[in-house]
Structure formats: structure tokens, C-alpha cells
Design a protein around this motif. Structure first.
Motif, PDB file in Angstrom:
ATOM      1  N   VAL A   4       0.862  -1.178   0.000  1.00  9.25           N
ATOM      2  CA  VAL A   4       0.000   0.000   0.000  1.00  9.25           C
ATOM      3  C   VAL A   4       0.900   1.230   0.000  1.00  9.25           C
ATOM      4  O   VAL A   4       1.811   1.344   0.818  1.00  9.25           O
ATOM      5  N   ASP A   5       0.630   2.126  -0.931  1.00 10.48           N
ATOM      6  CA  ASP A   5       1.357   3.395  -1.024  1.00 10.48           C
ATOM      7  C   ASP A   5       0.329   4.495  -0.795  1.00 10.48           C
ATOM      8  O   ASP A   5      -0.565   4.689  -1.617  1.00 10.48           O
ATOM      9  N   THR A   6       0.434   5.179   0.337  1.00  5.76           N
ATOM     10  CA  THR A   6      -0.531   6.242   0.620  1.00  5.76           C
ATOM     11  C   THR A   6      -0.114   7.523  -0.093  1.00  5.76           C
ATOM     12  O   THR A   6       1.069   7.830  -0.229  1.00  5.76           O
ATOM     13  N   LYS A   7      -1.115   8.236  -0.563  1.00  7.89           N
ATOM     14  CA  LYS A   7      -0.925   9.531  -1.212  1.00  7.89           C
ATOM     15  C   LYS A   7      -1.755  10.544  -0.440  1.00  7.89           C
ATOM     16  O   LYS A   7      -2.911  10.286  -0.101  1.00  7.89           O
ATOM     17  N   ALA A   8      -1.169  11.703  -0.169  1.00  8.10           N
ATOM     18  CA  ALA A   8      -1.828  12.711   0.654  1.00  8.10           C
ATOM     19  C   ALA A   8      -3.085  13.272   0.000  1.00  8.10           C
ATOM     20  O   ALA A   8      -4.034  13.644   0.687  1.00  8.10           O
ATOM     21  N   ASP A   9      -3.077  13.311  -1.338  1.00  8.99           N
ATOM     22  CA  ASP A   9      -4.219  13.866  -2.063  1.00  8.99           C
ATOM     23  C   ASP A   9      -4.057  13.574  -3.553  1.00  8.99           C
ATOM     24  O   ASP A   9      -3.093  12.930  -3.970  1.00  8.99           O
ATOM     25  N   VAL A  10      -4.999  14.032  -4.336  1.00 11.97           N
ATOM     26  CA  VAL A  10      -4.982  13.797  -5.786  1.00 11.97           C
ATOM     27  C   VAL A  10      -3.773  14.468  -6.432  1.00 11.97           C
ATOM     28  O   VAL A  10      -3.188  13.933  -7.374  1.00 11.97           O
ATOM     29  N   ASN A  38       6.135  -9.359  -8.948  1.00 14.99           N
ATOM     30  CA  ASN A  38       4.792  -9.836  -8.595  1.00 14.99           C
ATOM     31  C   ASN A  38       4.235  -9.147  -7.350  1.00 14.99           C
ATOM     32  O   ASN A  38       3.624  -9.791  -6.495  1.00 14.99           O
ATOM     33  N   ILE A  39       4.449  -7.847  -7.262  1.00 15.69           N
ATOM     34  CA  ILE A  39       3.912  -7.062  -6.158  1.00 15.69           C
ATOM     35  C   ILE A  39       2.820  -6.149  -6.705  1.00 15.69           C
ATOM     36  O   ILE A  39       3.070  -5.347  -7.603  1.00 15.69           O
ATOM     37  N   LYS A  40       1.631  -6.318  -6.176  1.00 12.12           N
ATOM     38  CA  LYS A  40       0.532  -5.430  -6.552  1.00 12.12           C
ATOM     39  C   LYS A  40       0.566  -4.228  -5.618  1.00 12.12           C
ATOM     40  O   LYS A  40       0.600  -4.372  -4.397  1.00 12.12           O
ATOM     41  N   ILE A  41       0.571  -3.047  -6.194  1.00  9.64           N
ATOM     42  CA  ILE A  41       0.564  -1.833  -5.389  1.00  9.64           C
ATOM     43  C   ILE A  41      -0.840  -1.234  -5.396  1.00  9.64           C
ATOM     44  O   ILE A  41      -1.435  -1.045  -6.455  1.00  9.64           O
ATOM     45  N   VAL A  42      -1.347  -0.968  -4.212  1.00  9.20           N
ATOM     46  CA  VAL A  42      -2.610  -0.268  -4.057  1.00  9.20           C
ATOM     47  C   VAL A  42      -2.264   1.147  -3.595  1.00  9.20           C
ATOM     48  O   VAL A  42      -1.638   1.326  -2.549  1.00  9.20           O
ATOM     49  N   PHE A  43      -2.632   2.113  -4.403  1.00 11.70           N
ATOM     50  CA  PHE A  43      -2.425   3.511  -4.045  1.00 11.70           C
ATOM     51  C   PHE A  43      -3.667   3.977  -3.297  1.00 11.70           C
ATOM     52  O   PHE A  43      -4.764   3.962  -3.841  1.00 11.70           O
ATOM     53  N   LEU A  44      -3.473   4.345  -2.059  1.00 10.99           N
ATOM     54  CA  LEU A  44      -4.577   4.794  -1.220  1.00 10.99           C
ATOM     55  C   LEU A  44      -4.490   6.317  -1.120  1.00 10.99           C
ATOM     56  O   LEU A  44      -3.597   6.863  -0.475  1.00 10.99           O
ATOM     57  N   ILE A  45      -5.408   6.968  -1.806  1.00  6.65           N
ATOM     58  CA  ILE A  45      -5.409   8.429  -1.890  1.00  6.65           C
ATOM     59  C   ILE A  45      -6.294   8.981  -0.776  1.00  6.65           C
ATOM     60  O   ILE A  45      -7.502   8.776  -0.768  1.00  6.65           O
ATOM     61  N   GLU A  46      -5.660   9.677   0.159  1.00  6.46           N
ATOM     62  CA  GLU A  46      -6.358  10.202   1.327  1.00  6.46           C
ATOM     63  C   GLU A  46      -6.955  11.567   0.996  1.00  6.46           C
ATOM     64  O   GLU A  46      -6.388  12.608   1.314  1.00  6.46           O
ATOM     65  N   ASP A  47      -8.085  11.528   0.324  1.00  5.88           N
ATOM     66  CA  ASP A  47      -8.743  12.767  -0.112  1.00  5.88           C
ATOM     67  C   ASP A  47     -10.243  12.558  -0.006  1.00  5.88           C
ATOM     68  O   ASP A  47     -10.848  11.884  -0.840  1.00  5.88           O
ATOM     69  N   LYS A  48     -10.839  13.105   1.034  1.00  9.49           N
ATOM     70  CA  LYS A  48     -12.252  12.847   1.319  1.00  9.49           C
ATOM     71  C   LYS A  48     -13.209  13.422   0.289  1.00  9.49           C
ATOM     72  O   LYS A  48     -14.389  13.102   0.290  1.00  9.49           O
ATOM     73  N   GLN A  90      -7.342   3.629  -4.945  1.00 11.89           N
ATOM     74  CA  GLN A  90      -8.510   3.700  -4.081  1.00 11.89           C
ATOM     75  C   GLN A  90      -8.482   5.036  -3.342  1.00 11.89           C
ATOM     76  O   GLN A  90      -7.415   5.607  -3.124  1.00 11.89           O
ATOM     77  N   PHE A  91      -9.643   5.493  -2.940  1.00 14.92           N
ATOM     78  CA  PHE A  91      -9.778   6.747  -2.217  1.00 14.92           C
ATOM     79  C   PHE A  91     -10.347   6.491  -0.823  1.00 14.92           C
ATOM     80  O   PHE A  91     -11.136   5.556  -0.644  1.00 14.92           O
ATOM     81  N   CYS A  92      -9.957   7.321   0.115  1.00 11.45           N
ATOM     82  CA  CYS A  92     -10.553   7.281   1.448  1.00 11.45           C
ATOM     83  C   CYS A  92     -10.308   8.627   2.110  1.00 11.45           C
ATOM     84  O   CYS A  92      -9.493   9.427   1.643  1.00 11.45           O
ATOM     85  N   SER A  93     -10.990   8.872   3.198  1.00  8.54           N
ATOM     86  CA  SER A  93     -10.706  10.086   3.971  1.00  8.54           C
ATOM     87  C   SER A  93      -9.482   9.791   4.844  1.00  8.54           C
ATOM     88  O   SER A  93      -9.203   8.630   5.159  1.00  8.54           O
ATOM     89  N   PRO A  94      -8.751  10.818   5.222  1.00  7.31           N
ATOM     90  CA  PRO A  94      -7.552  10.594   6.037  1.00  7.31           C
ATOM     91  C   PRO A  94      -7.820   9.807   7.325  1.00  7.31           C
ATOM     92  O   PRO A  94      -6.999   8.981   7.724  1.00  7.31           O
ATOM     93  N   ASP A  95      -8.976  10.023   7.944  1.00  9.79           N
ATOM     94  CA  ASP A  95      -9.253   9.308   9.192  1.00  9.79           C
ATOM     95  C   ASP A  95      -9.581   7.833   8.983  1.00  9.79           C
ATOM     96  O   ASP A  95      -9.572   7.056   9.936  1.00  9.79           O
ATOM     97  N   GLU A  96      -9.841   7.413   7.748  1.00 11.61           N
ATOM     98  CA  GLU A  96     -10.090   5.994   7.437  1.00 11.61           C
ATOM     99  C   GLU A  96      -8.830   5.258   7.003  1.00 11.61           C
ATOM    100  O   GLU A  96      -8.846   4.038   6.869  1.00 11.61           O
ATOM    101  N   ALA A  97      -7.748   5.984   6.764  1.00 18.44           N
ATOM    102  CA  ALA A  97      -6.555   5.404   6.124  1.00 18.44           C
ATOM    103  C   ALA A  97      -5.991   4.207   6.880  1.00 18.44           C
ATOM    104  O   ALA A  97      -5.703   3.171   6.272  1.00 18.44           O
ATOM    105  N   GLY A  98      -5.827   4.310   8.177  1.00 17.70           N
ATOM    106  CA  GLY A  98      -5.257   3.202   8.941  1.00 17.70           C
ATOM    107  C   GLY A  98      -6.079   1.934   8.807  1.00 17.70           C
ATOM    108  O   GLY A  98      -5.551   0.848   8.543  1.00 17.70           O
ATOM    109  N   TYR A  99      -7.381   2.069   8.963  1.00 17.65           N
ATOM    110  CA  TYR A  99      -8.284   0.928   8.821  1.00 17.65           C
ATOM    111  C   TYR A  99      -8.210   0.336   7.415  1.00 17.65           C
ATOM    112  O   TYR A  99      -8.142  -0.873   7.237  1.00 17.65           O
ATOM    113  N   ARG A 100      -8.218   1.217   6.406  1.00 17.63           N
ATOM    114  CA  ARG A 100      -8.186   0.754   5.014  1.00 17.63           C
ATOM    115  C   ARG A 100      -6.877   0.020   4.700  1.00 17.63           C
ATOM    116  O   ARG A 100      -6.880  -0.981   3.998  1.00 17.63           O
ATOM    117  N   ILE A 101      -5.755   0.499   5.228  1.00 13.79           N
ATOM    118  CA  ILE A 101      -4.468  -0.170   4.997  1.00 13.79           C
ATOM    119  C   ILE A 101      -4.513  -1.587   5.548  1.00 13.79           C
ATOM    120  O   ILE A 101      -4.139  -2.544   4.859  1.00 13.79           O
TER     121      ILE A 101
END
Length: 109
Positions: A4-10, A38-48, A90-101
């Protein structure tokens, strides 16, 4: 494997996908390395403001170099990246990021 690679915003994603030539080349090289290993990267964009890439349509974003880029261009670049490298955005709000990871790493969507 999955990472999982988190991104602060778009804007951060736009810089990777649509920024300078050097930035795009660096990002592509990292993605190619992940694919070859063979590593799948999920970009988790923390932008509500957004739930999916189609929500970017009709929006405009200012890159660090001052250029303005349309949301449609960013969404298209995301889709191309997903097809080319097998990653996911994938997108989520910053407060959901830990759970989503944890959810992603445990195999849930």
C-alpha cells in the motif's frame, strides 16, 4: 504480494502520473520493478472529496510546476497505470486510512 502506497491527495498522484518527465520516469520504473517482482501496489489516496476516479471528472488541479490539469486526464492516467502495471487506485478520507491499509493488507477490498 501486496503493498500500500498512501498519497496525501490527488495532487500527489497527479505529480507521479502527469508531472515532469523525470517524475513520470521514476514512477514508471518503480511500477515496473513491482510488476516484475509480482507485487501489486494499491495507491490509497487520502482525499475525502472523492470516492472513485470518475469523481475527478470536471475538476481541475494545479501541479507544483504551475500547470493546471483536468481530472479526466488524471483518471485516464490512473486507468492506464492499472492496466499496464496491475496496480489499483482507491480513495478514502484521512481518518479511514489506517483501517483501510489493514483491510487491504489482510486481503479485503
Amino acid at each position: 504480494s501486496i503493498a500500500v502506497d498512501t498519497k496525501a491527495d490527488v495532487i500527489e498522484v497527479a505529480q507521479n502520473l502527469c508531472g515532469s518527465v523525470a517524475e513520470r520516469m521514476r514512477f514508471s520504473k518503480e511500477m515496473e520493478t513491482a510488476k516484475l517482482n509480482n507485487i501489486k501496489i494499491v495507491f490509497l489516496i487520502e482525499d475525502k472529496r472523492f470516492k472513485e476516479k470518475e469523481d475527478l471528472f470536471g475538476c481541475k488541479f494545479k501541479l507544483h510546476d504551475g500547470r493546471t490539469i483536468k481530472g479526466e486526464q488524471i483518471a485516464t492516467a490512473m486507468s492506464i497505470c492499472e492496466i499496464r502495471y496491475g496496480c489499483e487506485f482507491q480513495f478514502c478520507s484521512p481518518d479511514e486510512a489506517g483501517y483501510r491499509i489493514i483491510q487491504i493488507l489482510e486481503g479485503g477490498k
